[in-house]
Scaffold this active site. Structure first.
Site, PDB file in Angstrom:
ATOM      1  N   GLU A 430      14.141 -14.357  -0.640  1.00  0.00           N
ATOM      2  CA  GLU A 430      14.462 -13.481  -1.771  1.00  0.00           C
ATOM      3  C   GLU A 430      14.289 -14.187  -3.111  1.00  0.00           C
ATOM      4  OE1 GLU A 430      14.504 -10.528  -1.204  1.00  0.00           O
ATOM      5  OE2 GLU A 430      14.818 -10.644   0.953  1.00  0.00           O
ATOM      6  N   HIS A 521       5.284  -5.633   5.123  1.00  0.00           N
ATOM      7  CA  HIS A 521       5.852  -6.457   6.185  1.00  0.00           C
ATOM      8  C   HIS A 521       4.972  -6.426   7.436  1.00  0.00           C
ATOM      9  CE1 HIS A 521       9.435  -5.419   3.710  1.00  0.00           C
ATOM     10  NE2 HIS A 521       9.792  -6.655   3.979  1.00  0.00           N
TER      11      HIS A 521
END
Length: 938
Positions: A430, A521
């Protein structure tokens, strides 16, 4: 994305970064230069120039020198007025006087999406030498910049588009409809106008950029979408989510924020050393402060920025356990505080919330980028790093984490998954999104988004393997999220594996932006796997430097896999790697199929009827041996036109719609007439034209959208429309006499959905409130007589989906158990008798079907397998059943239409078993067909 939304073409939206030949509008190639020059795609400006040492103009800022240099080399770069058309972004400096200048392209003063050019220089003794350039500057842009629609209409259209897309992802969700009075539902989504933006397709498309945020009116989940509305016609030409999550789309609800952390109110004493216990039981030291106002020690670290730089608070970890994910996205939630403790030892409360892990992990990531790459915080200039822990999903478990442009947010986990900050690779992932945002700013969609995810995974795993001293050649070193589980093994727990061996030729998945933002993803481990292989071959220290240099000095927002390869190889040459090391890098990319032109090698088992349709959010139609589809031009820059052709591929397609600047979308045909929608600044018209030729006929007009459900059969035309607040209704009318029309629903307590027509009959789903009780029914109308038959009333708690009809039966989808992730394909006779399920909702062969199309012989559904994991086998595929219920095969009575990879969307039934659909397996969206199902896929 459902079958109601078209796949996004690589050619139409360059964020997918499909390879294209270099193109100079004048037909001339750039002149040779002293160093290596890689041509750009659809531009005369080189994509990469390296191996040069050329003098930059003396004096002034780095940005002034960079723009002056490009102007002096106009014959190579073809940038006529850099001082006017290139706006400086923050300059990054490095060791040895390195300067990396990023310049944002503007076209006649309007920003160009993804238009960014980079100039790399070395500064010594007051002089600057240019060592290379890279990026995308679009030389073919010619579009005018005067919008034809206002800001308010753009916002209205953007909100309508997002609401429509949310509706397409599910059945009507009866519980939501029952509590929604229309106005309340409309208020759940809000659009904010961001300005004009040029999309760099061909001569360019002028758009109004709108950010839509709020919550899904049905599920309550948070929503943030970046929507680009054609500034002349008012049609949404690009929409993608601002989500930057750790987990895939199945868990994703996060979005990009614009809010900022409020100023600190409390006074604090100098930093001190505290301690805490991580969720894995390990005791760790924590940099904390004594908050004199709260009379507590708090998770606030001010030690990592030298005082002389003028920064105080650097790392803070906040208690957000009473906040839902929707409350923290796009804003700073009121009332939260940094985690506190009465003494320097933070106790079990901070451990169980994931606060100790988040604070310790944030420091590890900060130190990694500072010590290894000389980067001070995420932006390189000492920005504050805020982490929110314990966030829920409306009080329920939230198994995800995200970066929202200002802060990290970690979900509270569930019975199996710990709070997401428990994974150091998650924290690194992140925070790396923050580094990417302040460097290459890779657009979070398609290939550029997959590279964004890949680089976040790479550095997240690099940081974790170093912290825990895991060798890169350990088979489990590539596992991402493997330390999050309470009972599962690391491999069972992991979200992804960088050693999964995936490559473009066998595993790249062509999906629309509604599915995982175009595969960010799904496709990320292809690129991340190549980087991880290189790390194993070249070692951690060198490979980390190469990837970081490629990210910070070469990559730009719209780069895809091929540009990513070139950037890493160029960074390697900059750092003077050996010939053997250069070959090892090339092998790593080759092994994962990342080579120039790789998209051209993707195979299909279908026949192409219309290539490069370059459209967004429009359906196909088919009937009577013909198809009808919307198409833009080769570059994807023109408003869409409707074309029709024979379903068997013979003959040439016919242009059906006028070229009037509107978007002609969602066509339907019965083999005699084509009916479609024309979207323009004043609203939406329903138009029709005979296939044999003749004038275009206007059938109806609506001031707002009309969805995508359009059907024609003989003299009967039916479609769905929206009133304010998204309240849906159905219209059916006479093709010969459009004034002879009937409207059903469209009110607060009476709505209608999913119409289809055949043999003079119309079937649709209806919701009515009768004496405070909602009735849901499948309804059949004989248009000639007006006779109305309730085919079946829905069972309590059931949701009703799309319909289909042929000359003998009515078909529809129904979800009677919203918790099982499956739906039933049901049929009945015209009088409501003979109700049976062709595909039951329960059992080993149940499907999660969301769309259907019907011929006299077959019923084809768009469906996913009921699985929470996104993989090729569970993406949207087409399944076919015999309309009379006879077995397709002995086991399941069903057959797969095609074994193409990726999503198969917007199916339209031809004659017999033939099916047409939109397919993007090859990297571009195409209208394809099969005459009969393939049956089974291995």
């Amino acid at each position: 994305m459902t079958g109601a939304a078209a796949l996004i073409s690589v050619a139409a939206l360059v964020v997918s970064a499909a390879p294209a030949g270099a193109a100079d509008p004048a037909g001339q190639a750039p002149p040779p230069s002293p160093g290596e020059v890689i041509p750009g795609q659809d531009t005369a400006t080189p994509a990469l120039v390296r191996g040069i040492r050329e003098q930059a103009p003396a004096g002034g800022s780095a940005a002034t020198a960079a723009r002056g240099y490009l102007e002096s080399k106009e014959s190579r770069y073809r940038i006529e007025e850099p001082a006017r058309d290139l706006v400086p972004l923050p300059t990054a400096t490095g060791a040895g006087g390195q300067e990396t200048v990023r310049l944002q392209q503007k076209h006649r003063g309007v920003p160009v999406l993804g238009g960014q050019y980079v100039v790399r220089m070395e500064r010594k003794n007051g002089e600057r030498v240019v060592t290379g350039t890279s990026g995308k500057y679009f030389t073919a842009l010619r579009t005018a910049i005067e919008p034809g629609i206002g800001e308010d209409l753009a916002v209205e259209r953007a909100v309508d588009a997002v609401r429509d897309d949310l509706n397409k992802r599910r059945f009507p969700q009866r519980a939501a409809e029952e509590r929604d009075d229309g106005e309340a539902g409309a208020a759940k989504l809000k659009g904010t106008f961001r300005g004009l933006v040029v999309l760099p397709t061909g001569p360019g498309v002028l758009t109004r950029h709108v950010t839509v945020r709020g919550s899904d009116p049905a599920s309550g989940e948070p929503v943030l979408r970046e929507v680009y509305i054609d500034a002349r016609a008012g049609y949404p030409v690009l929409t993608y989510s601002g989500i930057k999550t750790f987990g895939g789309a199945a868990q994703s609800t996060a979005t990009t924020a614009t809010g900022t952390r409020p100023a600190a109110k409390a006074e604090a004493e100098a930093g001190e050393k505290g301690s805490g216990v991580k969720l894995d039981g390990r005791s760790v030291a924590l940099d904390v402060e004594r908050d004199t106002w709260r009379e507590q020690y708090v998770l606030r670290d001010t030690t990592r920025i030298p005082d002389e730089e003028g920064y105080g608070r650097t790392l803070s970890t906040w208690d957000a356990r009473d906040k839902s994910v929707g409350e923290v996205i796009g804003q700073w939630p009121p009332g939260i505080q940094e985690f506190g403790s009465p003494n320097l030892a933070f106790g079990g409360d901070a451990t169980e919330a994931g606060a100790v892990d988040a604070h310790w992990g944030g420091a590890q990531v900060f130190d990694y980028f500072k010590d290894k790459h000389g980067r001070t915080s995420l932006d390189g200039h000492g920005m504050t790093v805020n982490s929110l822990v314990g966030v829920t999903n409306g009080g329920q478990p939230y198994v995800n984490a995200f970066w929202d442009g200002q802060k990290m947010v970690y979900g509270n986990g569930d019975a199996e998954y710990k709070p997401l900050s428990a994974g150091l690779d998650v924290v690194g992932h992140e925070m790396t999104h923050g580094v990417v945002e302040h460097t290459a700013a890779l657009v979070y969609a398609g290939q550029s988004g997959a590279m964004n995810e890949a680089i976040a995974d790479y550095f997240g795993n690099a940081i974790e393997t170093e912290a825990y001293q895991i060798p890169t050649d350990d088979p489990d070193s590539g596992l991402v999220g493997d330390r999050l589980c309470r009972t599962k093994t690391p491999r069972e727990c992991a979200f992804r594996d960088l050693n999964d061996g995936r490559n473009t030729a066998k595993h790249f998945l062509g999906v629309g932006f509604g599915t995982d933002n175009g595969g960010v993803h799904l496709n990320s481990t292809i690129f991340a796997g190549a980087l991880w292989d290189a790390r194993e071959d070249l070692g951690a220290t060198l490979t980390d430097k190469l990837v970081y240099r490629a990210l910070t000095q070469y990559l730009t927002p719209l780069d895809g896999f091929t540009e990513g390869r070139a950037a890493v190889l160029a960074a390697a040459e900059d750092l003077g790697v050996t010939a053997a090391e250069q070959k090892a890098l090339q092998r790593a990319f080759n092994a994962h199929g990342i080579v120039p032109g790789w998209e051209l090698a993707l195979g299909v088992d279908s026949d192409t009827l219309l290539d490069r349709v370059n459209t967004y959010d429009t359906r196909l139609g088919a009937g009577g041996g013909w198809w009808a589809a919307s198409k833009s031009n080769e570059e994807g820059s023109e408003p869409y036109s409707v074309w029709a052709g024979r379903a068997d591929g013979t003959g040439s397609p016919k242009l059906m719609s006028p070229n009037d600047g509107r978007y002609h979308v969602n066509p339907a045909t019965d083999g005699k007439t084509v009916v479609w929608q024309a979207v323009g600044p004043t609203g939406t018209e329903i138009l029709a034209r005979p296939l044999a030729g003749g004038p275009v006929k206007k059938l109806a007009q609506h001031s707002r959208g009309v969805g995508d459900a359009v059907s024609v059969d003989g003299d009967v035309v039916t479609y769905q429309y929206y009133n304010h607040g998204g309240r849906r209704g159905v219209v059916y009318l006479s093709l010969r006499d459009p004034a002879n029309r009937t409207s059903v629903g469209g009110g607060t307590y009476h709505r209608a959905y999913f119409p289809s027509a055949s043999d003079g009959k119309v079937v649709y789903q209806e919701m009515k409130r009768v004496r405070a009780v909602y009735e849901w029914s499948t309804v059949l109308v004989d248009v000639a007589t007006g006779e109305r038959t309730r085919i079946q009333s829905a069972a309590p708690g059931a949701s009703l989906g799309p319909t289909g009809i042929n000359g003998k039966k009515v078909f529809w989808l129904v979800d009677e158990n919203g918790a099982d992730g499956a739906t039933a394909l049901r049929r009945a006779d015209f009088d409501g008798s003979g109700v049976a399920d062709l595909s039951p909702e329960t059992g080993p062969h149940a499907l999660n079907a969301y769309d259907l199309t019907v011929s006299d012989d077959a019923v084809t559904v768009g469906a996913r397998l009921p699985d929470t994991e996104y993989r090729n086998e569970t993406l949207a595929k087409l399944w076919q059943f015999a309309a009379d219920g006879s077995p397709k095969d002995d086991a399941t009575r069903r057959g797969r239409v095609s074994c193409n990879r990726g999503e198969q969307l917007s199916a339209a039934a031809g004659v017999g078993s033939r099916v047409l659909w939109l397919d993007a397996t090859t990297g571009v969206s195409e209208v394809v067909t099969r005459a009969r199902p393939t049956g089974r896929c291995g």
